[in-house]
Design an enzyme around this catalytic site. Structure first.
Site, PDB file in Angstrom:
ATOM      1  CB  SER A  37      -0.930   0.017   1.218  1.00  0.00           C
ATOM      2  OG  SER A  37      -0.187  -0.129   2.422  1.00  0.00           O
ATOM      3  CG  ASP A 325      -4.645   4.686   7.338  1.00  0.00           C
ATOM      4  OD1 ASP A 325      -3.432   4.550   7.634  1.00  0.00           O
ATOM      5  OD2 ASP A 325      -5.135   4.200   6.300  1.00  0.00           O
ATOM      6  CG  HIS A 328      -1.319   3.426   5.011  1.00  0.00           C
ATOM      7  ND1 HIS A 328      -2.457   2.802   5.462  1.00  0.00           N
ATOM      8  CD2 HIS A 328      -0.643   2.509   4.267  1.00  0.00           C
ATOM      9  CE1 HIS A 328      -2.478   1.561   5.007  1.00  0.00           C
ATOM     10  NE2 HIS A 328      -1.398   1.357   4.288  1.00  0.00           N
TER      11      HIS A 328
END
Length: 350
Positions: A37, A325, A328
């Site tokens: 990610s 979040d 991240h």
């Protein structure tokens, strides 16, 4: 006669523009991203997985305020590196249904949020394994050759910059919550992860890649989700950081070994761990006021890493937060990290 003059002038301008562009980023015509990610720009959007973020408040600070599937409030490192090299402002996801042929020569992303070096890591979340990303890259090569011809395609493949970020989820997820912890002690598991990384890099080399920047893991024990384990004071979890450091050390050594055995293979180990840890430990230097919580979802009250439409808390300004979040960084934190990468490692010409 006038039209001929205009046509010649346009060609000259185009040549000068392309020449300046090439000079600005050395000989790098395209960027390709693989892994997790940190680099995913939307490949998970249409996968049968809950590991996705193509909904608000993600993308709140992306151009147009659009949730694109990037695990961030805005752009991620694959975008920022492509822009820093003057290639393009954002790196499209290969699985984006709106991808155009003209996007192919300057690069695309294959990274899939939740993926890792261990196939188990991706499989338990229903995202793309590195092997599946490699399969898509082979498919991409066929499309590129059809679009620009084999000779030009081979030149693009051999001169481009490849990015890999993998290991974060293997340590934070697979080794924490699956049978991997009972099957291996961590040094043994880290060695397996590095071996799989090595196999993947050599497979990319076999497909034409010659220049790869391999990102370290983040300081995983300092992510908001990890801090939640530490109770009210929310300290970094040092054991998890030590595991990340051990993996990173083994990975760096393996890259040196590969370079010694394959002389024309340019590999660099990019130490993201230290860059992000410095921001966390010295937030005032960069204007951050919160290093322990996520702007969207605090990591204290929510289950899981990702925020959602029903997040209990979303901050007014992400620029004061290191993390977006529970797992991240924000775009601002990424911008600082990428700026360091481009300068320290001389990415444009390595």
């Amino acid at each position: 006669m006038q039209q001929v003059f205009v046509d010649i002038l346009l060609k000259v301008v185009l040549i000068l523009f392309l020449g300046n562009r090439a000079q600005a980023n050395g000989t790098i015509p395209a960027v390709f991203a693989f892994g997790d990610s940190i680099l995913d720009t939307g490949n998970n959007n249409n996968l049968n997985t809950v590991t996705k973020c193509n909904f608000p408040p993600y993308g709140r600070d992306f151009p147009g305020g659009i949730p694109t599937g990037r695990f961030c409030n805005g752009k991620v490192p694959s975008d920022l590196i492509a822009a820093g090299l003057h290639i393009k402002e954002t790196l499209p996801a290969y699985l984006d249904p709106n991808l155009k042929n003209e996007d192919l020569p300057t690069g695309v992303g294959f990274a899939s949020g939740g993926s890792g070096n261990d196939n188990l890591t991706a499989n338990i979340q229903g995202v793309l394994t590195l092997s599946e990303q490699l399969r898509l890259f082979k498919e991409y090569i066929g499309k590129l050759k059809e679009s620009v011809g084999e000779d030009k395609a081979n030149g693009i493949l051999s001169n481009s910059l490849y990015l890999l970020s993998a290991g974060n989820n293997d340590i934070a997820i697979s080794y924490s919550v699956t049978e991997r912890r009972t099957q291996y002690d961590f040094p043994s598991y880290a060695a397996l992860l590095v071996g799989w990384t090595s196999d993947f890099l050599k497979a990319l080399y076999g497909l034409g890649a010659r220049r790869i920047a391999v990102l370290s893991t983040l300081p995983l024990g300092c992510l908001p989700g990890a801090r939640s384990i530490g109770g009210f004071l929310r300290p970094c979890i040092e054991l998890v950081n030590q595991e990340a450091q051990l993996f990173n050390s083994k990975l760096s050594s393996e890259l040196d070994s590969i370079k010694n055995s394959i002389p024309d293979f340019k590999l660099i180990f990019v130490d993201v761990y230290t860059s992000l840890l410095d921001i966390i430990q010295n937030p005032e230097k960069s204007g951050f006021t919160n290093v322990a919580n996520g702007c969207c979802g605090t990591g204290t009250f929510e289950i899981g890493v990702y925020c959602n439409q029903f997040s209990l808390f979303t901050c007014a300004s992400a620029s004061s937060y290191v993390f977006w979040d529970s797992g991240h960084p924000t775009q601002k934190a990424y911008e600082i990290i990428v700026s360091n990468i481009l300068q320290k490692y001389n990415i444009s010409s390595f």
